[in-house]
Design a protein around this motif. Structure first.
Motif, PDB file in Angstrom:
ATOM      1  N   ILE A  62       0.769  -1.124  -0.190  1.00 33.60           N
ATOM      2  CA  ILE A  62      -0.192   0.426   0.148  1.00 33.60           C
ATOM      3  C   ILE A  62       0.591   1.278  -0.248  1.00 33.60           C
ATOM      4  O   ILE A  62       0.759   2.325  -0.706  1.00 33.60           O
ATOM      5  CB  ILE A  62      -0.263   0.378   1.371  1.00 33.60           C
ATOM      6  CG1 ILE A  62      -1.599  -0.963   0.970  1.00 33.60           C
ATOM      7  CG2 ILE A  62      -1.668   1.030   1.278  1.00 33.60           C
ATOM      8  CD1 ILE A  62      -3.231  -1.197   1.043  1.00 33.60           C
ATOM      9  N   THR A  65       2.652   1.785  -3.533  1.00 35.65           N
ATOM     10  CA  THR A  65       1.815   1.763  -4.601  1.00 35.65           C
ATOM     11  C   THR A  65       0.931   3.511  -4.779  1.00 35.65           C
ATOM     12  O   THR A  65       0.803   4.175  -3.478  1.00 35.65           O
ATOM     13  CB  THR A  65       0.451   1.125  -4.977  1.00 35.65           C
ATOM     14  OG1 THR A  65       0.057   1.144  -3.844  1.00 35.65           O
ATOM     15  CG2 THR A  65       1.618  -0.514  -5.529  1.00 35.65           C
ATOM     16  N   PRO A  66       0.430   3.996  -6.137  1.00 30.38           N
ATOM     17  CA  PRO A  66       0.078   5.512  -5.337  1.00 30.38           C
ATOM     18  C   PRO A  66      -1.580   5.803  -5.182  1.00 30.38           C
ATOM     19  O   PRO A  66      -2.259   4.172  -5.174  1.00 30.38           O
ATOM     20  CB  PRO A  66       0.418   6.043  -7.322  1.00 30.38           C
ATOM     21  CG  PRO A  66       0.688   4.908  -7.158  1.00 30.38           C
ATOM     22  CD  PRO A  66       0.664   3.651  -7.273  1.00 30.38           C
ATOM     23  N   LEU A  68      -4.228   7.317  -6.504  1.00 30.50           N
ATOM     24  CA  LEU A  68      -5.088   7.349  -7.576  1.00 30.50           C
ATOM     25  C   LEU A  68      -5.033   5.863  -7.851  1.00 30.50           C
ATOM     26  O   LEU A  68      -6.642   5.532  -8.312  1.00 30.50           O
ATOM     27  CB  LEU A  68      -4.014   8.235  -8.597  1.00 30.50           C
ATOM     28  CG  LEU A  68      -5.214   8.170  -9.610  1.00 30.50           C
ATOM     29  CD1 LEU A  68      -6.051   9.320  -9.237  1.00 30.50           C
ATOM     30  CD2 LEU A  68      -4.497   9.235 -10.471  1.00 30.50           C
ATOM     31  N   VAL A  69      -4.336   5.104  -8.439  1.00 27.93           N
ATOM     32  CA  VAL A  69      -4.435   4.277  -8.636  1.00 27.93           C
ATOM     33  C   VAL A  69      -5.600   3.127  -7.522  1.00 27.93           C
ATOM     34  O   VAL A  69      -6.237   2.398  -7.999  1.00 27.93           O
ATOM     35  CB  VAL A  69      -2.882   3.134  -8.588  1.00 27.93           C
ATOM     36  CG1 VAL A  69      -2.821   1.968 -10.086  1.00 27.93           C
ATOM     37  CG2 VAL A  69      -2.453   4.402 -10.284  1.00 27.93           C
ATOM     38  N   GLN A  70      -4.843   3.247  -6.171  1.00 29.61           N
ATOM     39  CA  GLN A  70      -5.820   2.379  -5.510  1.00 29.61           C
ATOM     40  C   GLN A  70      -6.715   2.565  -5.528  1.00 29.61           C
ATOM     41  O   GLN A  70      -7.755   1.910  -5.207  1.00 29.61           O
ATOM     42  CB  GLN A  70      -4.880   3.295  -4.506  1.00 29.61           C
ATOM     43  CG  GLN A  70      -3.914   1.894  -3.483  1.00 29.61           C
ATOM     44  CD  GLN A  70      -3.152   2.875  -2.963  1.00 29.61           C
ATOM     45  OE1 GLN A  70      -3.783   3.178  -1.596  1.00 29.61           O
ATOM     46  NE2 GLN A  70      -1.883   2.236  -2.496  1.00 29.61           N
ATOM     47  N   TYR A  72      -8.579   4.093  -8.121  1.00 28.76           N
ATOM     48  CA  TYR A  72      -9.392   3.261  -8.835  1.00 28.76           C
ATOM     49  C   TYR A  72      -9.354   1.811  -9.066  1.00 28.76           C
ATOM     50  O   TYR A  72     -10.860   1.703  -9.371  1.00 28.76           O
ATOM     51  CB  TYR A  72      -8.166   3.437 -10.458  1.00 28.76           C
ATOM     52  CG  TYR A  72      -9.167   5.316 -11.020  1.00 28.76           C
ATOM     53  CD1 TYR A  72      -9.070   5.804 -11.130  1.00 28.76           C
ATOM     54  CD2 TYR A  72      -7.388   5.384 -12.013  1.00 28.76           C
ATOM     55  CE1 TYR A  72      -9.124   6.571 -11.895  1.00 28.76           C
ATOM     56  CE2 TYR A  72      -7.292   6.036 -12.737  1.00 28.76           C
ATOM     57  CZ  TYR A  72      -7.705   7.465 -12.342  1.00 28.76           C
ATOM     58  OH  TYR A  72      -8.219   8.640 -13.141  1.00 28.76           O
ATOM     59  N   PHE A  73      -8.847   1.449  -7.862  1.00 31.96           N
ATOM     60  CA  PHE A  73      -8.838   0.115  -8.184  1.00 31.96           C
ATOM     61  C   PHE A  73     -10.021  -0.266  -7.514  1.00 31.96           C
ATOM     62  O   PHE A  73     -11.448  -0.792  -7.433  1.00 31.96           O
ATOM     63  CB  PHE A  73      -7.519  -0.263  -7.525  1.00 31.96           C
ATOM     64  CG  PHE A  73      -7.608  -2.217  -7.454  1.00 31.96           C
ATOM     65  CD1 PHE A  73      -7.264  -2.929  -8.331  1.00 31.96           C
ATOM     66  CD2 PHE A  73      -7.770  -3.147  -6.639  1.00 31.96           C
ATOM     67  CE1 PHE A  73      -7.044  -4.233  -8.551  1.00 31.96           C
ATOM     68  CE2 PHE A  73      -7.945  -3.627  -6.790  1.00 31.96           C
ATOM     69  CZ  PHE A  73      -7.332  -5.041  -7.656  1.00 31.96           C
ATOM     70  N   PHE A  76     -13.488   0.500  -9.357  1.00 33.82           N
ATOM     71  CA  PHE A  76     -13.954  -0.175 -10.917  1.00 33.82           C
ATOM     72  C   PHE A  76     -13.896  -1.419 -10.223  1.00 33.82           C
ATOM     73  O   PHE A  76     -14.592  -1.970 -11.141  1.00 33.82           O
ATOM     74  CB  PHE A  76     -12.922   0.598 -11.792  1.00 33.82           C
ATOM     75  CG  PHE A  76     -13.021   2.189 -12.459  1.00 33.82           C
ATOM     76  CD1 PHE A  76     -14.253   1.894 -12.934  1.00 33.82           C
ATOM     77  CD2 PHE A  76     -11.806   2.642 -12.096  1.00 33.82           C
ATOM     78  CE1 PHE A  76     -13.952   3.389 -13.547  1.00 33.82           C
ATOM     79  CE2 PHE A  76     -12.143   4.122 -12.919  1.00 33.82           C
ATOM     80  CZ  PHE A  76     -12.733   4.356 -13.267  1.00 33.82           C
ATOM     81  N   VAL A  77     -13.125  -2.255  -9.516  1.00 36.67           N
ATOM     82  CA  VAL A  77     -12.665  -3.549  -9.441  1.00 36.67           C
ATOM     83  C   VAL A  77     -13.713  -4.148  -9.062  1.00 36.67           C
ATOM     84  O   VAL A  77     -14.070  -5.136  -8.684  1.00 36.67           O
ATOM     85  CB  VAL A  77     -11.311  -3.810  -8.951  1.00 36.67           C
ATOM     86  CG1 VAL A  77     -11.304  -5.497  -8.681  1.00 36.67           C
ATOM     87  CG2 VAL A  77     -10.913  -3.524 -10.244  1.00 36.67           C
ATOM     88  N   GLN A  80     -16.967  -4.816 -10.458  1.00 32.06           N
ATOM     89  CA  GLN A  80     -16.721  -6.515 -10.783  1.00 32.06           C
ATOM     90  C   GLN A  80     -17.124  -7.157 -10.163  1.00 32.06           C
ATOM     91  O   GLN A  80     -17.978  -8.489 -10.205  1.00 32.06           O
ATOM     92  CB  GLN A  80     -15.311  -6.267 -11.010  1.00 32.06           C
ATOM     93  CG  GLN A  80     -16.062  -5.048 -12.768  1.00 32.06           C
ATOM     94  CD  GLN A  80     -14.973  -5.445 -13.746  1.00 32.06           C
ATOM     95  OE1 GLN A  80     -13.684  -5.965 -13.258  1.00 32.06           O
ATOM     96  NE2 GLN A  80     -14.912  -5.092 -15.477  1.00 32.06           N
ATOM     97  N   HIS A  98      -4.716   3.997   2.426  1.00 31.65           N
ATOM     98  CA  HIS A  98      -3.867   4.313   2.153  1.00 31.65           C
ATOM     99  C   HIS A  98      -3.020   5.120   3.527  1.00 31.65           C
ATOM    100  O   HIS A  98      -2.053   4.962   3.924  1.00 31.65           O
ATOM    101  CB  HIS A  98      -4.353   5.245   1.144  1.00 31.65           C
ATOM    102  CG  HIS A  98      -2.690   5.986   0.580  1.00 31.65           C
ATOM    103  ND1 HIS A  98      -1.790   5.409  -0.419  1.00 31.65           N
ATOM    104  CD2 HIS A  98      -1.827   6.759   0.807  1.00 31.65           C
ATOM    105  CE1 HIS A  98      -0.963   5.740  -1.073  1.00 31.65           C
ATOM    106  NE2 HIS A  98      -0.416   6.456   0.114  1.00 31.65           N
ATOM    107  N   LEU A 162      -8.376  14.465  -4.237  1.00 32.76           N
ATOM    108  CA  LEU A 162      -8.073  13.379  -5.654  1.00 32.76           C
ATOM    109  C   LEU A 162      -9.615  12.477  -5.580  1.00 32.76           C
ATOM    110  O   LEU A 162      -9.990  11.995  -6.498  1.00 32.76           O
ATOM    111  CB  LEU A 162      -7.185  12.082  -4.924  1.00 32.76           C
ATOM    112  CG  LEU A 162      -6.266  12.152  -5.636  1.00 32.76           C
ATOM    113  CD1 LEU A 162      -5.240  10.543  -5.557  1.00 32.76           C
ATOM    114  CD2 LEU A 162      -6.033  12.686  -7.053  1.00 32.76           C
ATOM    115  N   SER A 164     -12.275  13.643  -6.004  1.00 27.32           N
ATOM    116  CA  SER A 164     -13.440  14.671  -7.263  1.00 27.32           C
ATOM    117  C   SER A 164     -12.871  13.778  -8.598  1.00 27.32           C
ATOM    118  O   SER A 164     -14.030  13.820  -9.414  1.00 27.32           O
ATOM    119  CB  SER A 164     -12.902  16.400  -7.482  1.00 27.32           C
ATOM    120  OG  SER A 164     -11.147  16.199  -8.094  1.00 27.32           O
ATOM    121  N   ILE A 165     -12.170  12.604  -8.897  1.00 26.79           N
ATOM    122  CA  ILE A 165     -11.828  12.432 -10.019  1.00 26.79           C
ATOM    123  C   ILE A 165     -13.085  11.017  -9.748  1.00 26.79           C
ATOM    124  O   ILE A 165     -13.220  10.960 -11.007  1.00 26.79           O
ATOM    125  CB  ILE A 165     -10.768  11.543 -10.237  1.00 26.79           C
ATOM    126  CG1 ILE A 165      -9.341  12.912 -10.421  1.00 26.79           C
ATOM    127  CG2 ILE A 165     -10.392   9.897 -10.633  1.00 26.79           C
ATOM    128  CD1 ILE A 165      -8.341  12.427  -9.570  1.00 26.79           C
TER     129      ILE A 165
END
Lengths: 221, 221
Positions: A62, A65-66, A68-70, A72-73, A76-77, A80, A98, A162, A164-165
Motif C-alpha cells: 500500500i 503504490t499510488p 490514485l491507482v488504489q 481507481y482499483f 472500478f474493480v 465487478q 492508504h 483526489l 473529485s476524480i
C-alpha cells in the motif's frame, strides 16, 4: 482585470458546500485509518509468522503504490466483484487504507518507544496483559504519536481532493465543475487552493498547541 | 495474440513516460530542496522569507490542486505550460518543498563542534560548508530523501489527469478497450510497486556508500 471579484463572490457558497463533503470524507477516512493502522500494527507483532509476513507485505504494498491507482482499483474493480459502493464510501476506504498503512508505522514507533523496563515492571507487579496495555504501555506510547498522526490526517485532508476524480462532490470537484461550466478556472481553483492552504495551516497550528500541551502533561503528571 | 502485444506495448510506453517524468521532476526537486533548504538556514530574515513562503505554499495544498492550478488557471494570467513542463515543475516544486525541510534539518543536525573546529582550522565559509558540514548532512538526508523519491513516483499518476500518457493513463485506455479492469489496474499496481522498490533499493546502496568512514549511519550500526 484578470481576477473577477463578482464572479469569485458568487461561486464561494457552492465551493463551501464542497468543503463540507471534504471534511466528512477526512473525518471518516481518519477513523478508518486509525483502525486499519492499529490492526496492521498488532498483526505485525503477531506470534504467527504467516500473519506477520502478510500484514507487513500488505502495508508495504500500500505504501509503495499510488493513492490514485488504489482509488481507481476500489472504484472500478469492486463493482465487478458485485460490491457496488457509493463514490464517497469508495473514497473513504481508499483514504483510510492508504493512511492506515502509514499509521501502522507510527503505532509501531510509539509502542517500541516505551522502555523495556516498563513491560518488565508490569510483569513483576503481576499486571494482566490487558492492564499492562491500558495502564502502562498506551498512556506512555500515545502522546509521542500525536504529532505524527496529526500530520498524516492533515495530509489526508489535502489528498482528499483526489475524490473529485470519482465524482464525489467535494471542494475540488465543486471548483472544477464551476470552471467547466463557466470556462473560468482562475477564480474557482484559486479559491479552492486558498481554502486548503488556510485550513491545513490552522490544523498545523492547532497540532503544535496540542503537542506542547501533551508534552507538559507528561512532564508534570 | 497480436492485440495482446499491442496492449503490452502501451503499458511499456506508459512506463517509459512515467520514468521520464519521475527522473526530470526528481532533478527539479533536488534543486528546489537544496536551494530553499540551505537558504532557510541563513541567519538573515530576508534571505529566509522567500524560500519559507514558497515551501509553505507548496506544502499547504495537495499536488493535485497545484497541478490543476498550473495547467488550467495559469493560462488566465498569460502563462501556458505544456503538460510535461507543468508536470515536472509542479511535482518537482511539491516534493522539493518537503525535501527542503529534510535539507534544513540535516544541516542543523550537524554538531556545532564541527563548525567550530573548521573555524579554528581557518577554513573559509565555503570550504566549511563544502568539506565539513554538507558531507555529514548528506548522510542524514539520504533515508528521508529516498522516501521522497518514492512519494514523487507515486504522484506521477496525477499527470494523467492533465493528459500526460503515463502508465496510469495508458492502463486506463487499455481498460476501456479490453474491458478487463482488474488485469489493467492490478498490472500497474504491481508496476508501481516494483519501481518504488527499485528506488528504495538504490537509495539503500547509496546510503551505505555515503556513510563510509563516518561514525554513524547504516554501516557502523
Amino acid at each position: 482585470m484578470i481576477w473577477d471579484w463578482d464572479f469569485a463572490l458568487r461561486i464561494i457558497p457552492d465551493i463551501l458546500r464542497g468543503l463540507g463533503t471534504t471534511v466528512i470524507a477526512t473525518f471518516f477516512g481518519s477513523l478508518l485509518a486509525l483502525a486499519v493502522g492499529l490492526v496492521i500494527a498488532l498483526a505485525n507483532r503477531s506470534d504467527v509468522t504467516a500473519v506477520r509476513r502478510s500484514s507487513r507485505g500488505f502495508a508495504e504494498f500500500i505504501r509503495r503504490t499510488p493513492l490514485l491507482v488504489q482509488l481507481y482499483f476500489i472504484y472500478f474493480v469492486l463493482p465487478q466483484a458485485g460490491v457496488v459502493l457509493p463514490p464517497l464510501l469508495c473514497g473513504v476506504i481508499a483514504l483510510g487504507l492508504h493512511t492506515g498503512a502509514y499509521l501502522s508505522e507510527v503505532y509501531r514507533a510509539g509502542i517500541d518507544g516505551v522502555p523495556r523496563g516498563q513491560w518488565e515492571a508490569a510483569r513483576a507487579l503481576n499486571y494482566q496483559q490487558g492492564q499492562t496495555w491500558l495502564k502502562i504501555i498506551l498512556p506512555q506510547a500515545i502522546p509521542p504519536m500525536i504529532p505524527a498522526i496529526g500530520n498524516y490526517i492533515i495530509l489526508m485532508f489535502k489528498d482528499s481532493a483526489l475524490l473529485s476524480i470519482i465524482a464525489v462532490p467535494e471542494l475540488m470537484s465543486m471548483s472544477r465543475n464551476i470552471g467547466n461550466d463557466s470556462y473560468r478556472y482562475l477564480e474557482p481553483l484559486t479559491i479552492a487552493a486558498i481554502l486548503y492552504l488556510l485550513l491545513s495551516g490552522i490544523a498545523v497550528l492547532l497540532l503544535r498547541i496540542i503537542e506542547s500541551r501533551s508534552g507538559m502533561a507528561r512532564l508534570t503528571g | 495474440m497480436s492485440q495482446f502485444s499491442d496492449y503490452a506495448w502501451m503499458i511499456l510506453d506508459g512506463t517509459w513516460v512515467t520514468v521520464k517524468i519521475t527522473v526530470v521532476a526528481s532533478v527539479v526537486a533536488v534543486i528546489v530542496a537544496l536551494l530553499t533548504g540551505v537558504a532557510r538556514t541563513s541567519k538573515f530574515f530576508w534571505i529566509r522569507l522567500g524560500p519559507t513562503l514558497f515551501v509553505e505554499l507548496f506544502r499547504g495544498t495537495s499536488c493535485y490542486v497545484q497541478l490543476f492550478w498550473a495547467f488550467f488557471a495559469l493560462p488566465f494570467i498569460g502563462i501556458s505550460l505544456t503538460p510535461f513542463v507543468a508536470s515536472v515543475l509542479v511535482l518537482g516544486a511539491n516534493v522539493g518543498s518537503y525535501g527542503s525541510e529534510v535539507v534544513r534539518g540535516a544541516i542543523a543536525g550537524v554538531p556545532r563542534g564541527q563548525t567550530e573546529a573548521s573555524v579554528a582550522l581557518n577554513f573559509t565559509k565555503l570550504q566549511r560548508f563544502r568539506h565539513v558540514v554538507f558531507p555529514q548532512a548528506l548522510v542524514a538526508m539520504l533515508p528521508p530523501a529516498g522516501n521522497l523519491f518514492i512519494d514523487l513516483l507515486k504522484l506521477t499518476p496525477l499527470t494523467s489527469l492533465i493528459t500526460m500518457s503515463d502508465l496510469t493513463y495508458n492502463a486506463m485506455a487499455v481498460r476501456q478497450q479490453t474491458g478487463s479492469t482488474f488485469i489493467a489496474l492490478a498490472t500497474i499496481l504491481v508496476g508501481y510497486f516494483l519501481m518504488s522498490s527499485a528506488i528504495a533499493w538504490a537509495i539503500g546502496r547509496i546510503e551505505r556508500r555515503a556513510s563510509r568512514g563516518l561514525e554513524t549511519g547504516p554501516r557502523a550500526a
